[in-house]
Scaffold this motif. Sequence first.
Motif, short mmCIF file in Angstrom:
data_model
loop_
_atom_site.label_atom_id
_atom_site.label_comp_id
_atom_site.label_asym_id
_atom_site.label_seq_id
_atom_site.Cartn_x
_atom_site.Cartn_y
_atom_site.Cartn_z
N GLU A 80 -2.00 13.41 -8.94
CA GLU A 80 -2.85 14.60 -8.92
C GLU A 80 -3.05 15.14 -7.51
OE1 GLU A 80 -6.42 13.40 -10.85
OE2 GLU A 80 -5.50 13.26 -12.85
N GLY A 81 -2.76 14.31 -6.48
CA GLY A 81 -2.73 14.81 -5.12
C GLY A 81 -4.01 14.67 -4.32
N ARG A 82 -4.99 13.94 -4.84
CA ARG A 82 -6.27 13.82 -4.13
C ARG A 82 -6.61 12.37 -3.79
NH1 ARG A 82 -7.09 17.60 -8.11
NH2 ARG A 82 -8.12 16.07 -9.47
N VAL A 83 -5.57 11.54 -3.68
CA VAL A 83 -5.74 10.13 -3.33
C VAL A 83 -4.88 9.80 -2.13
CG1 VAL A 83 -5.36 7.75 -4.11
CG2 VAL A 83 -6.32 9.44 -5.69
N ALA A 84 -5.47 9.13 -1.13
CA ALA A 84 -4.72 8.80 0.09
C ALA A 84 -3.93 7.52 -0.04
CB ALA A 84 -5.67 8.70 1.28
N LEU A 96 -13.80 -2.24 -0.02
CA LEU A 96 -12.66 -1.33 -0.06
C LEU A 96 -12.74 -0.42 -1.29
CD1 LEU A 96 -9.92 -0.69 1.37
CD2 LEU A 96 -8.85 -2.29 -0.23
N GLN A 97 -13.11 -0.98 -2.41
CA GLN A 97 -13.11 -0.22 -3.67
C GLN A 97 -14.10 0.94 -3.63
OE1 GLN A 97 -15.39 0.08 -6.42
NE2 GLN A 97 -13.89 1.01 -7.81
N ARG A 98 -15.20 0.79 -2.92
CA ARG A 98 -16.21 1.85 -2.89
C ARG A 98 -15.77 3.08 -2.09
NH1 ARG A 98 -19.04 2.18 1.85
NH2 ARG A 98 -18.79 0.44 3.32
N LEU A 99 -14.64 2.98 -1.38
CA LEU A 99 -14.13 4.11 -0.59
C LEU A 99 -13.20 5.00 -1.42
CD1 LEU A 99 -13.52 2.22 2.78
CD2 LEU A 99 -15.45 3.68 2.14
N GLY A 100 -13.47 5.06 -2.69
CA GLY A 100 -12.73 5.90 -3.63
C GLY A 100 -13.51 5.96 -4.93
N ASP A 101 -12.91 6.56 -5.93
CA ASP A 101 -13.60 6.76 -7.20
C ASP A 101 -12.95 6.00 -8.35
OD1 ASP A 101 -15.32 8.53 -5.90
OD2 ASP A 101 -13.98 10.23 -6.26
N GLY A 102 -12.33 4.87 -8.06
CA GLY A 102 -11.74 4.07 -9.12
C GLY A 102 -12.80 3.57 -10.08
N PRO A 103 -12.52 3.54 -11.38
CA PRO A 103 -13.50 3.08 -12.37
C PRO A 103 -13.79 1.59 -12.18
CG PRO A 103 -11.36 3.31 -13.39
CD PRO A 103 -11.22 3.89 -12.01
N THR A 112 -10.84 14.21 -1.18
CA THR A 112 -9.84 13.15 -1.06
C THR A 112 -10.47 11.78 -1.16
OG1 THR A 112 -8.43 14.53 0.35
CG2 THR A 112 -8.05 12.15 0.42
N GLN A 113 -9.93 10.95 -2.04
CA GLN A 113 -10.36 9.55 -2.12
C GLN A 113 -9.63 8.75 -1.05
OE1 GLN A 113 -10.57 7.74 -6.12
NE2 GLN A 113 -9.96 9.74 -6.95
N GLY A 114 -10.36 7.96 -0.29
CA GLY A 114 -9.70 7.14 0.71
C GLY A 114 -8.71 6.18 0.09
N ILE A 115 -9.08 5.64 -1.06
CA ILE A 115 -8.19 4.76 -1.82
C ILE A 115 -8.61 4.83 -3.28
CG2 ILE A 115 -9.63 2.68 -1.53
CD1 ILE A 115 -6.98 1.07 -1.28
N TYR A 116 -7.65 4.74 -4.17
CA TYR A 116 -7.96 4.61 -5.59
C TYR A 116 -7.71 3.16 -5.95
CZ TYR A 116 -7.97 5.12 -10.64
OH TYR A 116 -8.26 4.98 -11.98
N VAL A 125 0.86 -1.18 0.00
CA VAL A 125 0.00 0.00 0.00
C VAL A 125 0.90 1.24 0.00
CG1 VAL A 125 -1.87 1.26 1.13
CG2 VAL A 125 -1.77 -1.25 1.27
N VAL A 126 0.76 2.05 -1.02
CA VAL A 126 1.47 3.32 -1.13
C VAL A 126 0.53 4.39 -0.60
CG1 VAL A 126 2.57 4.95 -2.71
CG2 VAL A 126 2.74 2.48 -3.15
N TYR A 127 0.98 5.17 0.37
CA TYR A 127 0.04 6.10 1.01
C TYR A 127 0.66 7.48 1.23
CZ TYR A 127 2.28 5.68 5.66
OH TYR A 127 3.16 5.74 6.73
N ARG A 128 -0.20 8.45 1.47
CA ARG A 128 0.19 9.82 1.74
C ARG A 128 0.32 10.02 3.25
NH1 ARG A 128 -1.57 13.88 -1.86
NH2 ARG A 128 -1.11 15.31 -0.14
N LYS A 129 1.54 10.20 3.71
CA LYS A 129 1.77 10.37 5.15
C LYS A 129 1.06 11.61 5.69
CE LYS A 129 6.33 8.15 5.19
NZ LYS A 129 7.78 8.33 5.48
N ASP A 130 1.06 12.69 4.90
CA ASP A 130 0.44 13.92 5.38
C ASP A 130 -1.07 13.78 5.53
OD1 ASP A 130 0.40 13.64 2.58
OD2 ASP A 130 0.10 15.80 2.28
N LEU A 131 -1.72 13.06 4.62
CA LEU A 131 -3.16 12.87 4.72
C LEU A 131 -3.51 11.95 5.88
CD1 LEU A 131 -4.16 12.54 0.93
CD2 LEU A 131 -4.25 14.57 2.42
#
Length: 416
Positions: A256-260, A233-240, A182-186, A149-155
């Motif tokens: 783009e900076g809007r994915v956790a 898990l997938q529904r906690l973001g906007d992945g196609p 912010t998407q929780g996960i993509y 899992v690659v994640y944003r430490k700041d978020l």
Amino acid sequence: MRRRLLALVCVSASLLTGCGVMSDSAAERRTVTVWLMQHSASQDFLDRFTEEFEREHETLDLDIRVQEWTGIGEKVQQALRDDDPDGPDVIEVGNTQVSAYAEGDGLLDLTLESMRDWGRDDWLPGLAEPGRWGSQQYGIPWYAANRVVVYRKDLFRAAGVTPPKTRDEWLETTERLDTGDTQGIYLAGQDWYTLAGFIWEEGGELATERDGVWRGALDSEAALRGMDFYRRLQRLGDGPVDADEEHPPQAGVFAEGRVAQIVAVPGLVRAIVQQNPGLEDKIGYFPVPGTEGDRPGAVFTGGSDLVVPAGTDVEDAAVEVVAALTGARWNTDLARTMNYVPNKASLADSVAGEEGLRAMAAGAARGRATPATPRWSVVEADNPIKEYMTRVLTGADPGKEAERAARRITETLAFD
């Protein structure tokens, strides 16, 4: 059998003086031709390995030829069929490709060396298991890579959460991160490699084999639990829901900076940072969580094995090359150079200094590979798993869709 060089032999006592220029009993020099894949190893690594190997093996020369992945399957099959004096003696192949090459008796059986000399029991299962055909070991694990899992430490800090240890915690954490813009996960709807890990973690399989007959297994209760976790898990973001992780490339979406969070190999971060340098110090990594907190979740392990064609005329020398490349010394060197996971769990500490590799190595200990049948590549080409995932994510009945997909897999694997 191929013959590259013929030794010059002094057979008459009257010629012994003249043969003195040949030194130490006129030892025959032999060439080992090695096919390695593009980008698997840096030129610096190959130069260092070649120089050291030839120094330690004074009668051997290495001829390393870099191949492209495109079209490599047919090229390897042709090399295994031909009696070509310029053909390969050692070949790097994808870990899931070994069964396709071993099926036709084209590979050298390396079971004895694996058990006696190379510590087979310590190999990563995601590399070792697909390297077997029947009970024999043909593919020798070289290197591995798997998803983390690659994640944003700041978020994560802003949301007051830390990297989760279990699946339940992962869902809770992701739900807290999924807020505002912010998407929780993509997580793309057809990322079936990630789904495979979730299914294995539940004790399910993509396909099972009994008495030589393969059957699709997505309709088992365990596999359905894996798909249900994917859906939640997938529904906690906007992945196609109707595309995989490359359409669009998830590196660009994350940049783009809007994915956790995303699920990806650590090496993908290079592409992210190239597109958004401002994220370089904000990215962290943790293993894909499992059902239990004391171990990571199961993941698909990609990577490469080394094989030796059965028709090589330098069998002992080819085995020496495989032993050196997959042994602890050069295997850890390659892992550090190329950001890979070494082929043995006991070597994981060699990459522990880098966060992404440390997370990847932890997950690799529970890595798996796709079913070890030559027909699996045909399944992937048609890929009913992707269609199954999209149907479930758009509201179709999971059980019925799983039965449909399992049936298609069974039919594909049974086709001769």
